[in-house]
Write an enzyme that holds these catalytic residues in place. Structure first.
Site, PDB file in Angstrom:
ATOM      1  N   ASP A 142       0.832  -1.194   0.000  1.00 42.03           N
ATOM      2  CA  ASP A 142       0.000   0.000   0.000  1.00 42.03           C
ATOM      3  C   ASP A 142       0.877   1.259   0.000  1.00 42.03           C
ATOM      4  OD1 ASP A 142      -2.742   1.131   0.345  1.00 42.03           O
ATOM      5  OD2 ASP A 142      -1.894   1.893   2.212  1.00 42.03           O
ATOM      6  N   GLU A 147      14.624 -15.397   0.384  1.00 38.79           N
ATOM      7  CA  GLU A 147      14.919 -16.491   1.310  1.00 38.79           C
ATOM      8  C   GLU A 147      14.016 -17.697   1.045  1.00 38.79           C
ATOM      9  OE1 GLU A 147      15.959 -13.495   5.087  1.00 38.79           O
ATOM     10  OE2 GLU A 147      14.265 -14.890   5.189  1.00 38.79           O
TER      11      GLU A 147
END
Length: 559
Positions: free
Chosen positions: A214, A263
């Site tokens: 956002d 990751e």
């Protein structure tokens, strides 16, 4: 293509799944209500997983479902690592992810990093701790001006209207770019940065595949004093050094986030909501070292016009090629008037658009809005969009052909933009957030067992899922077939424009021979022998009717 093969295709572990995905935005409080309290919830989403799978989407994007006082429709987050108890539990969320993944549908969640709720534990701690405390350093507190600090630090206005500063009991002021209940975070603070890395890992560990960020362009700020006035602020170019918008240093934050995304296997994805000044600025958010993708909102402010569409498409494909990302296509979302309504209103003709303004000026659904034309154009624009290379973001209810709802009284409205003015003036955004109609009957048209949290108009009955599902000519049937065929026809991320001899007719070809033709005009367009190859959309003889789109494919391509 069989349902099993479609599920297999959508459940691939390809790290690049997002590049040409069809993503369906769910506004959770208005999607489906499982417990009958009038508010959509996570179990309600689970109850509609079959519907989502049948629609043929690749992913869902969930607008905020976190604990919130709903000062701004859930974008005032009180706890980033939990589910609002009115919407369910973390266990419900896990069941939803499992159910969606089981149908080959990925999950994208909203992250709201610019501000928290004023009910967030950090902000409550800051209020209690007082001036000069470490807790207040996580936010943006300043002393006021005037003889006794009774005036705000600047005359800046918030996006929702009114001052951008709010005074607290001990006399200091805090900055809020949006509602007063949404204090901005201080992104120079290491605890803020580390806490959001924890949040990204928290949801990624629960199986979330990606994140929508956002107001991604607002996080970092330079509030070194003396601060400029509002008039001076408006004159500062947004070139990376603006005090509060689209600063170059925000990309240091997203580089950290990218390391977290990488990751995971496959890496988590992200898309930026970044309203910035140039394509070059937007490309920074879409870089592989950052979020990876950024929203292209250009079609939200375009008329149903061939020249505008072609320019926007060509420009955004060039931008995505330069950034190495893929572009995004959006016609509706939770912040704008639904495109089936926009296309039935008078053309903007280059005038700036604000949510609700044109709708109010047109007198709502009974006056000035050609609903039949709006829906016809919306269907044509959607088929064109779904034929483009890049990812398509669809907003709940557009697959039903829903119009904007104007029949909401002031006392029923919830959007702070309606009450405070600002950038979203007119009727605000409630009209596109009205709960969906699932059945033609019932107190809330199958949304729940009681009344919905926003009133649904009587004409929703004609757009209910159970009505449209049995009608092969309905908008729902069109979306289902378009998404099914799109999965089969999708090829690499390029297209070739083909001249049609008419400025109001666009045609392009994808590398595998798939053609998309859109007639923006009011007169039929003769397709000639190509009419025999139409695989989606309707022709009359060999003519493409006014304001419509067809897909053409070589024989055997869909076999």
């Amino acid at each position: 293509m069989t349902d099993a093969l479609l599920t297999e295709t959508r459940s691939t572990t390809d790290a690049a799944w997002w590049r040409q995905a069809a993503v369906y935005q769910i506004y959770p409080r208005s999607f489906a209500d499982a417990n009958g309290d009038g508010i959509g919830d996570v179990p309600g989403i689970v109850s509609r997983v079959d519907y989502l799978a049948d629609l043929g989407i690749d992913a869902v994007w969930l607008s905020p479902f976190y604990p919130s006082a709903l000062a701004d429709g859930g974008y005032d987050v009180a706890d980033y690592r939990n589910v609002d108890p009115r919407l369910g539990t973390l266990e419900d969320f896990d069941r939803m992810v499992e159910a969606l993944h089981g149908r080959g549908i990925r999950v994208v969640v909203d992250i709201v990093p610019n501000h928290t709720s004023n009910l967030h534990a950090w902000f409550q701690e800051a209020l209690a701790a007082g001036r000069g405390s470490a807790a207040r350093e996580r936010y943006i507190f300043r002393e006021g001006t005037g003889e006794n600090g009774e005036q705000p630090p600047t005359d800046w206005e918030s996006v929702f209207g009114g001052p951008a500063w709010e005074r607290v009991a001990d006399g200091q002021w805090y900055f809020h770019n949006f509602a007063t209940e949404q204090p901005d975070l201080n992104w120079d603070h290491p605890e803020v940065r580390e806490d959001f890395l924890t949040t990204l890992r928290f949801w990624s560990d629960r199986g979330v595949d990606g994140f929508r960020i956002d107001v991604a362009h607002m996080l970092t700020k330079d509030l070194t004093e003396p601060l400029p006035s509002r008039a001076e602020l408006d004159l500062i170019p947004q070139d990376g050094k603006h005090p509060i918008l689209d600063r170059d240093d925000v990309h240091e934050v997203y580089a950290e986030w990218r390391r977290v995304f990488n990751e995971y296997d496959p890496p988590r994805t992200a898309v930026a909501e970044a309203w910035v000044s140039t394509p070059e600025r937007r490309a920074k958010y879409a870089s592989a070292e950052g979020l990876g993708q950024a929203f292209n909102f250009d079609l939200l402010v375009a008329d149903f016009d061939a020249t505008q569409f072609r320019t926007i498409i060509a420009d955004n494909l060039a931008q995505s090629e330069a950034s190495g990302s893929s572009t995004t296509w959006v016609l509706s979302n939770h912040d704008v008037t639904r495109h089936a309504t926009r296309y039935g209103l008078p053309a903007l003709d280059g005038r700036p658009v604000k949510q609700g303004t044109e709708w109010v000026a047109a007198g709502g659904p009974a006056e000035g809005n050609d609903r039949e034309q709006g829906l016809r154009r919306a269907r044509a624009a959607t088929l064109l969009l779904l034929g483009l290379p890049g990812s398509a973001y669809l907003y709940q209810g557009e697959e039903l052909g829903l119009q904007e709802v104007a029949e909401i009284t002031p006392e029923q409205r919830q959007d702070p933009a309606f009450f405070r003015g600002g950038e979203f003036d007119g009727l605000g955004r409630d009209g596109c957030r009205v709960p969906l109609p699932w059945t033609a009957s019932g107190s809330s048209f199958g949304f729940g067992t009681g009344d919905a949290h926003l009133p649904q108009p009587a004409w929703f009955a004609d757009f209910a899922v159970d009505v449209e599902a049995g009608d092969p000519t309905s908008t729902l049937s069109l979306y289902r077939e378009a998404l099914r065929v799109r999965h089969v026809l999708q090829s690499d991320e390029s297209l070739e424009w083909i001249e049609t001899g008419r400025p109001d007719v666009l045609r392009f070809a994808r590398p595998n021979g798939w053609h998309v033709v859109t007639n923006f005009g009011t007169e039929p367009f003769d397709l000639g022998a190509d009419a025999a190859g139409v695989v989606l959309g309707a022709v009359e003889g060999s003519a493409l009717p006014r304001e419509s789109t067809v897909w053409i494919a070589p024989a055997g391509l869909l076999a």
